[in-house]
Design a protein around this motif. Structure first.
Motif, PDB file in Angstrom:
ATOM      1  N   ASP A  23      18.549  -2.311 -17.054  1.00  0.00           N
ATOM      2  CA  ASP A  23      17.738  -2.522 -18.280  1.00  0.00           C
ATOM      3  C   ASP A  23      16.398  -2.852 -17.618  1.00  0.00           C
ATOM      4  O   ASP A  23      15.536  -2.716 -18.457  1.00  0.00           O
ATOM      5  N   CYS A  24      16.111  -3.295 -16.522  1.00  0.00           N
ATOM      6  CA  CYS A  24      14.575  -3.500 -16.161  1.00  0.00           C
ATOM      7  C   CYS A  24      14.707  -3.022 -14.544  1.00  0.00           C
ATOM      8  O   CYS A  24      15.481  -2.659 -14.087  1.00  0.00           O
ATOM      9  N   VAL A  25      13.333  -2.695 -14.403  1.00  0.00           N
ATOM     10  CA  VAL A  25      12.953  -2.333 -12.937  1.00  0.00           C
ATOM     11  C   VAL A  25      11.807  -3.085 -12.467  1.00  0.00           C
ATOM     12  O   VAL A  25      10.694  -3.290 -13.218  1.00  0.00           O
ATOM     13  N   GLN A  26      11.692  -3.563 -11.193  1.00  0.00           N
ATOM     14  CA  GLN A  26      10.666  -4.181 -10.631  1.00  0.00           C
ATOM     15  C   GLN A  26       9.835  -3.171  -9.759  1.00  0.00           C
ATOM     16  O   GLN A  26      10.257  -2.537  -9.141  1.00  0.00           O
ATOM     17  N   ILE A  27       8.616  -3.321 -10.247  1.00  0.00           N
ATOM     18  CA  ILE A  27       7.463  -2.323  -9.260  1.00  0.00           C
ATOM     19  C   ILE A  27       6.740  -3.612  -8.430  1.00  0.00           C
ATOM     20  O   ILE A  27       6.056  -4.204  -9.009  1.00  0.00           O
ATOM     21  N   SER A  28       6.635  -3.117  -7.128  1.00  0.00           N
ATOM     22  CA  SER A  28       5.931  -3.823  -6.488  1.00  0.00           C
ATOM     23  C   SER A  28       5.131  -2.980  -5.395  1.00  0.00           C
ATOM     24  O   SER A  28       5.239  -1.762  -5.369  1.00  0.00           O
ATOM     25  N   GLY A  29       4.179  -3.499  -4.593  1.00  0.00           N
ATOM     26  CA  GLY A  29       3.214  -2.858  -3.962  1.00  0.00           C
ATOM     27  C   GLY A  29       1.989  -2.397  -4.519  1.00  0.00           C
ATOM     28  O   GLY A  29       1.122  -1.647  -4.224  1.00  0.00           O
ATOM     29  N   ILE A  30       1.833  -2.962  -5.905  1.00  0.00           N
ATOM     30  CA  ILE A  30       0.429  -2.541  -6.579  1.00  0.00           C
ATOM     31  C   ILE A  30      -0.538  -3.137  -6.140  1.00  0.00           C
ATOM     32  O   ILE A  30      -0.676  -4.522  -5.887  1.00  0.00           O
ATOM     33  N   ASP A  31      -1.685  -2.560  -5.943  1.00  0.00           N
ATOM     34  CA  ASP A  31      -2.785  -2.973  -5.357  1.00  0.00           C
ATOM     35  C   ASP A  31      -4.214  -2.705  -6.215  1.00  0.00           C
ATOM     36  O   ASP A  31      -4.418  -1.539  -6.337  1.00  0.00           O
ATOM     37  N   GLY A  32      -4.224  -3.648  -7.234  1.00  0.00           N
ATOM     38  CA  GLY A  32      -5.243  -3.428  -8.145  1.00  0.00           C
ATOM     39  C   GLY A  32      -4.775  -2.851  -9.444  1.00  0.00           C
ATOM     40  O   GLY A  32      -3.597  -2.688  -9.671  1.00  0.00           O
ATOM     41  N   ASN A  33      -5.600  -2.332 -10.475  1.00  0.00           N
ATOM     42  CA  ASN A  33      -5.259  -1.612 -11.600  1.00  0.00           C
ATOM     43  C   ASN A  33      -4.685  -0.129 -11.242  1.00  0.00           C
ATOM     44  O   ASN A  33      -5.255   0.470 -10.558  1.00  0.00           O
ATOM     45  N   VAL A  34      -3.406   0.057 -11.938  1.00  0.00           N
ATOM     46  CA  VAL A  34      -2.842   1.325 -11.884  1.00  0.00           C
ATOM     47  C   VAL A  34      -2.304   1.582 -13.227  1.00  0.00           C
ATOM     48  O   VAL A  34      -2.164   0.710 -14.154  1.00  0.00           O
ATOM     49  N   LEU A  35      -2.032   2.919 -13.436  1.00  0.00           N
ATOM     50  CA  LEU A  35      -1.470   3.326 -14.788  1.00  0.00           C
ATOM     51  C   LEU A  35      -0.210   3.841 -14.291  1.00  0.00           C
ATOM     52  O   LEU A  35       0.152   4.660 -13.529  1.00  0.00           O
ATOM     53  N   LEU A  36       0.965   3.604 -14.910  1.00  0.00           N
ATOM     54  CA  LEU A  36       2.340   3.893 -14.897  1.00  0.00           C
ATOM     55  C   LEU A  36       2.473   4.914 -16.032  1.00  0.00           C
ATOM     56  O   LEU A  36       2.422   4.270 -17.176  1.00  0.00           O
ATOM     57  N   LYS A  37       3.313   5.835 -15.840  1.00  0.00           N
ATOM     58  CA  LYS A  37       3.723   6.901 -16.890  1.00  0.00           C
ATOM     59  C   LYS A  37       5.037   7.193 -16.608  1.00  0.00           C
ATOM     60  O   LYS A  37       5.305   7.714 -15.312  1.00  0.00           O
TER      61      LYS A  37
END
Length: 85
Positions: A23-37
């Protein structure tokens, strides 16, 4: 003719879990603004979203299958395989 020297892109350490996801996925390690596609293997885009910090992304609307998560930041671009089961 001017020669351009390419600087190595700082490695981006981003993880997607759980993978495979239901159902869901955790995204970690983001540093600042990113665009996810998130796109399928036929290049059809299912999600295009700006992320500021680590975030949980809902995948309920996506059909089961294999996807490519493309994360674009000022440090570069990475792609991760994402499986929805």
């Amino acid at each position: 003719m001017e020669t351009q020297v390419l600087q190595p892109i700082k490695e981006i350490k981003v993880s997607l879990y759980p993978n495979p996801a239901t159902d869901c996925v955790q995204i970690s390690g983001i540093d600042g603004n990113v665009l996810l596609k998130i796109s399928n293997l036929h290049c059809q885009t299912f999600l295009n979203k700006e992320i500021v910090d680590d975030e949980i992304i809902c995948l309920k609307a996506l059909p089961k299958g294999a996807y490519i998560a493309k994360i674009t930041s000022s440090n570069g671009i990475i792609e991760r395989k994402l499986v929805k089961k």
